[in-house]
Design an enzyme around this catalytic site. Sequence first.
Site, short mmCIF file in Angstrom:
data_model
loop_
_atom_site.label_atom_id
_atom_site.label_comp_id
_atom_site.label_asym_id
_atom_site.label_seq_id
_atom_site.Cartn_x
_atom_site.Cartn_y
_atom_site.Cartn_z
N ARG A 51 0.88 -1.25 -0.07
CA ARG A 51 -0.07 0.05 -0.03
C ARG A 51 1.03 1.48 0.09
NH1 ARG A 51 -5.47 0.70 2.29
NH2 ARG A 51 -5.38 -1.52 2.76
N HIS A 178 6.05 -23.77 6.85
CA HIS A 178 7.15 -23.66 6.64
C HIS A 178 8.22 -24.94 7.45
CE1 HIS A 178 7.67 -21.82 10.92
NE2 HIS A 178 9.12 -22.06 10.67
N LYS A 182 11.91 -27.63 6.11
CA LYS A 182 13.13 -27.72 6.92
C LYS A 182 13.75 -28.80 6.55
CE LYS A 182 11.35 -25.30 11.12
NZ LYS A 182 12.49 -24.30 11.34
N GLU A 216 10.84 -23.60 22.45
CA GLU A 216 11.30 -22.35 22.01
C GLU A 216 11.70 -21.48 23.30
OE1 GLU A 216 9.41 -20.71 18.30
OE2 GLU A 216 7.77 -21.14 19.43
N HIS A 240 2.48 -27.18 12.28
CA HIS A 240 3.77 -27.70 12.23
C HIS A 240 3.85 -29.05 13.07
CE1 HIS A 240 4.35 -23.76 11.03
NE2 HIS A 240 4.81 -23.02 12.14
N LYS A 331 6.63 -21.61 24.74
CA LYS A 331 7.43 -20.97 24.56
C LYS A 331 8.02 -20.49 25.82
CE LYS A 331 5.46 -18.87 20.71
NZ LYS A 331 5.84 -19.07 19.42
C1 BG6 Z 1 5.63 -19.96 13.47
C2 BG6 Z 1 4.93 -19.71 14.53
O1 BG6 Z 1 4.62 -20.52 12.64
O2 BG6 Z 1 6.53 -20.75 13.93
C3 BG6 Z 1 5.68 -18.99 15.87
O3 BG6 Z 1 3.89 -18.57 14.41
C4 BG6 Z 1 7.12 -20.00 15.85
O4 BG6 Z 1 5.01 -18.78 16.97
C5 BG6 Z 1 7.59 -20.17 14.78
O5 BG6 Z 1 7.56 -19.27 16.78
C6 BG6 Z 1 8.60 -21.16 14.96
O6 BG6 Z 1 9.34 -21.62 13.82
P1 BG6 Z 1 10.92 -22.01 13.81
O7 BG6 Z 1 11.32 -22.18 12.39
O8 BG6 Z 1 11.54 -20.94 14.44
O9 BG6 Z 1 10.88 -23.25 14.58
#
Ligand code: BG6
Length: 484
Positions: A51, A178, A182, A216, A240, A331
């Site tokens: 935008r 994603h 990996k 994490e 995931h 987390k």
């Molecule tokens: C994301 C989540 O999809 O994946 C995040 O929204 C998370 O909360 C992240 O931290 C973790 O990805 P990676 O690749 O760092 O393990």
Amino acid sequence: MVSRVIPVDPFDLVIFGATGDLARRKILPGLYRRDLAGQLPDEARILGAARSELSDGAWRNEIRAAIEEHVPADRQDGAALDRFLARLGYLQVDATGEAGWQALADRVRPDVVQAYYFSVGPSLFGALAERLHRHGMNREDCRIVVEKPFGHDLASAKALNATLAAHFEEHQIYRIDHYLGKETVQNLMAVRFGNMLFEPLWNAQYVDHIQITVAETVGVAGRGGYYDRSGAMRDMVQNHMMQLLCLIAMEPPYAFEPDAVRDEKLKVIRALDPVAPGDIVRGQYAAGNGQASYLDDAENPDSRTESYVALKAHVSSWRWKGTPFYLRTGKRLRARTSEIAITFKDPPHSIFGEQEGQKSNALVIRLQPNEGIKLKVTIKEPGPGGMRLIEVPLDMSFAEALGPEAADIPDAYERLVMDVIRGNQTLFMRGDEVEAAWAWTDPIVAAWEAKGDRPQPYDPGSSGPEDALMLMHRDGRRWREVRP
Ligand code: BG6
């Protein structure tokens, strides 16, 4: 070991949300690295759309800064960066209005691969899809790429699928998870289906249980708004961790091809039993070590959203009936570590009698950091004086086994964006898969929302709430340590 790079076809990649965080942190640094590796042909072009009013030059400068910030120093190369930036152009486009669309349609070249990356919130997917259609950009072989969150529940995921399907065919839609990009996640399939060693044992007769951990150290500060509406179950487990579970549990696909793989994953999701409320533990990080609590980070002082979840799942299939899958993610835990551990059953009878050193075999697939695979086996402790057993790892760290080149493992986004250009959907989620995952998740979330319980507080830097330990202890098992 030098990896082979096969250049992709010439393309125009349009990134909507070009000034956003994901574009700056992941998509463009990833494309730069692919360019550096020699994978982008001379005719590859990247068009940013957003935008804001920006010139080509101003956007290039933003991206230069982003790449300097997010690509490690040893991959910085001034000449390569200039060459990469010269591929970039910018267009001011109003996703929900009319401004900029005709200019975009005029700019996209008809004779190259066309891909449109929706790096924007899902509320804009419909508007973008409809406008691409209206301006003649939904050519039959073009692709669109969408990010999570793909829905908040089954109903919203169905609505999103229907919105996209109004203008694009399923074979054109690339839903990113994603984790599938990996390297070690794909290696999981190579280990299972490229070796004879494991597959005969890969079932309930020989596997005692499976643990999937995604731990994490970060909290949710800075994205508390999104996270608080989502929580660990929706943010990590529905997508995931579900994908990891599928790759472990699925039957061998007939080929490493998109629908062959996705059909098998879908069968796993559909075979998942509902999870009993007593098989779930939810947690929320408390304040400590000078860091804010979840409630501070999430801004809602009364939030009941979980930053940690652990659960026991069952796949009701011939292969897995009786082998539990324990999943946990959270987390602000002790370490950033993601791994899958397949723990095998004990030998039916120990000819050595009761021995402390005899442990169950375990295959541990480490996703990050220090990607690698470890097989824990029992051997004789060296030396005279009887038969004493010890456990040792057959350890294959990829960096050690494959040399320094392998240490430079591509980021998930690098691979996935190249797969979009190649037109390979194997590592992307199909619409029915996403819906099935929500169909499993929804009742779990609904059950705790109906009860209104608070998640258990846990100390930052710990391995999660106490009750999560009990989830396994009561089954006579224990979690692996969360270690860096
Ligand atoms: C994301 C989540 O999809 O994946 C995040 O929204 C998370 O909360 C992240 O931290 C973790 O990805 P990676 O690749 O760092 O393990």
